[in-house]
Design a protein around this motif. Structure first.
Motif, PDB file in Angstrom:
ATOM      1  N   ASN A  77     172.842  97.637  79.633  1.00  0.00           N
ATOM      2  CA  ASN A  77     171.683  97.247  78.816  1.00  0.00           C
ATOM      3  C   ASN A  77     170.506  98.186  79.042  1.00  0.00           C
ATOM      4  O   ASN A  77     169.793  98.566  78.114  1.00  0.00           O
ATOM      5  N   GLU A  78     170.306  98.553  80.323  1.00  0.00           N
ATOM      6  CA  GLU A  78     169.216  99.486  80.640  1.00  0.00           C
ATOM      7  C   GLU A  78     169.496 100.866  80.053  1.00  0.00           C
ATOM      8  O   GLU A  78     168.575 101.541  79.556  1.00  0.00           O
ATOM      9  N   LEU A  79     170.747 101.306  80.111  1.00  0.00           N
ATOM     10  CA  LEU A  79     171.114 102.599  79.530  1.00  0.00           C
ATOM     11  C   LEU A  79     170.981 102.564  78.015  1.00  0.00           C
ATOM     12  O   LEU A  79     170.662 103.580  77.388  1.00  0.00           O
ATOM     13  N   ALA A  80     171.222 101.400  77.418  1.00  0.00           N
ATOM     14  CA  ALA A  80     171.050 101.254  75.971  1.00  0.00           C
ATOM     15  C   ALA A  80     169.576 101.385  75.592  1.00  0.00           C
ATOM     16  O   ALA A  80     169.231 101.971  74.555  1.00  0.00           O
TER      17      ALA A  80
ATOM     18  N   ASN B  43     168.678 104.790  75.277  1.00  0.00           N
ATOM     19  CA  ASN B  43     169.435 105.431  74.198  1.00  0.00           C
ATOM     20  C   ASN B  43     170.583 106.303  74.698  1.00  0.00           C
ATOM     21  O   ASN B  43     171.099 107.148  73.961  1.00  0.00           O
ATOM     22  N   ILE B  44     171.008 106.086  75.936  1.00  0.00           N
ATOM     23  CA  ILE B  44     172.132 106.843  76.475  1.00  0.00           C
ATOM     24  C   ILE B  44     173.450 106.251  75.998  1.00  0.00           C
ATOM     25  O   ILE B  44     174.444 106.965  75.814  1.00  0.00           O
ATOM     26  N   VAL B  45     173.494 104.934  75.787  1.00  0.00           N
ATOM     27  CA  VAL B  45     174.672 104.300  75.201  1.00  0.00           C
ATOM     28  C   VAL B  45     174.236 103.440  74.013  1.00  0.00           C
ATOM     29  O   VAL B  45     173.084 103.007  73.923  1.00  0.00           O
ATOM     30  N   LYS B  46     175.179 103.258  73.114  1.00  0.00           N
ATOM     31  CA  LYS B  46     174.977 102.337  71.997  1.00  0.00           C
ATOM     32  C   LYS B  46     175.881 101.129  72.207  1.00  0.00           C
ATOM     33  O   LYS B  46     176.971 101.256  72.765  1.00  0.00           O
ATOM     34  N   LYS B  47     175.438  99.971  71.766  1.00  0.00           N
ATOM     35  CA  LYS B  47     176.294  98.785  71.868  1.00  0.00           C
ATOM     36  C   LYS B  47     176.320  98.042  70.540  1.00  0.00           C
ATOM     37  O   LYS B  47     175.340  98.043  69.787  1.00  0.00           O
TER      38      LYS B  47
END
Length: 357
Positions: free
Chosen positions: A293-296, A299-303
């Motif tokens: 969630n923090e990486l999202a 913007n490093i990961v999308k979910k």
């Protein structure tokens, strides 16, 4: 001086460059300087002084034996005859009489030394600038801590005079005087591009000025980031197309430490859910979910939600990496970074770090 000697043409721009160095690499007070020809460009290095007379004498002492450096005819008023004579007597290979040329050169230099000793200011400045224009050097002044000088105005006016006459100038000063010197030369430049070119050459990479400028922009002056980019690039980088940026390799090295382990695993996967990524990590599913969630948010990961599952996907591009570098890496002065790096062939010490001048 290694940075300047490596590519002096970058400094030959008729500007005032300021370069911070270690105090021990500045010329000592009993050394006037030296002159070298590098890539067909004379690099004239002299000790600067709050005394204009002493500074001019230092320049003349370095130049007095350098008659053979002056190969072009001079069209400036006042001393054009001596340079035409030198060309006719020495540089014209049909005659090539070294001793007659040297005798004439010393007579002119002797007259100039006498003008300095009598401090005939107008004549001194006229003759000096004529000589410098013919030589057309990168003129490097080694300065001790200028913040402790009683008078700086005279030296400032002298430097501005040389710049207005088209002379390229480099002011090398100790680290502790760097801010003070910048404040007193408002039209100065700092040649970080030349520093990056020197650093990458020591690392075995030959890069162009455009590539150096891009590396500086991408890295915010951090050598760790430059090293990561170079590790995934060719050895000869002439243009930006040669600069291969493997963001998947760079990303795990620049994220905050707490994300490093999980990001190293994420870059190996295309899409994954909580259960899949948890199976290859030692973290609990709740911890992994919080990290993702923090990486999202970064913007490093999308979910996205698919039925009852939440799928994650790596979202990495140049802009995102740049944002991470700018937010998590302070902008560095590249000269300080290189001085404290682990480059080889250095012989001096400064505050416990090996450095070069």
């Amino acid at each position: 001086m290694e940075i300047i000697y490596n590519k002096p043409e970058i400094y030959a721009t008729n500007d005032i460059w300021i370069q911070p160095v270690s105090r021990s690499s500045v010329l000592s007070s009993n050394v006037v300087g030296n002159c070298k020809i590098i890539h067909n460009i004379p690099v004239l290095r002299v000790l600067g002084s709050p005394s204009l007379k002493r500074t001019v004498l230092n320049i003349l002492h370095v130049l007095k034996d350098k008659m053979t450096f002056f190969k072009k005819n001079c069209e400036s008023e006042g001393m054009d005859n001596i340079f035409k004579y030198l060309n006719d007597i020495y540089f014209d290979k049909s005659v090539n009489n070294y001793y007659r040329a040297k005798k004439a050169w010393y007579r002119v230099i002797g007259d100039l030394f006498e003008d300095v000793n009598n401090w005939n200011f107008k004549k001194v400045m006229g003759k000096l600038i004529t000589i410098l224009k013919v030589l057309n050097p990168v003129l490097v002044f080694d300065l001790h801590d200028v913040s402790k000088w009683n008078h700086l105005k005279t030296f400032q006016r002298f430097i501005q005079f040389l710049k207005n006459e088209g002379i390229s100038l480099v002011l090398r000063c100790p680290f502790e005087a760097y801010s003070f010197l910048k404040d007193n030369f408002e039209d100065h430049k700092t040649n970080s591009i030349a520093a990056v070119i020197y650093y990458t050459k020591k690392k075995g990479y030959l890069i162009s000025e455009k590539v150096s400028k891009e590396l500086l922009k991408l890295s915010s002056g951090n050598l760790k980031v430059i090293d990561l980019i170079l590790a995934n690039s060719k050895r000869d980088l002439k243009n930006l197309r040669d600069l291969k940026l493997s963001w998947k390799r760079i990303l795990p090295e620049i994220v905050p430490n707490k994300y490093k382990n999980i990001v190293q695993k994420i870059v190996l996967l295309k899409k994954f859910n909580i259960k899949e990524i948890s199976s290859i990590l030692e973290y609990s599913q709740s911890t992994v979910y919080n990290y993702l969630n923090e990486l999202a948010e970064l913007n490093i990961v999308k979910k996205r939600k698919l039925n009852k599952n939440i799928l994650f996907k790596l979202n990495i591009n140049k802009e995102i990496v740049n944002n991470i570098i700018k937010s998590d890496f302070d902008f560095k002065n590249i000269f300080f970074e290189i001085n404290n790096s682990n480059l080889k062939n250095r012989t001096e010490m400064f505050n416990g770090f090996l450095i070069f001048g």
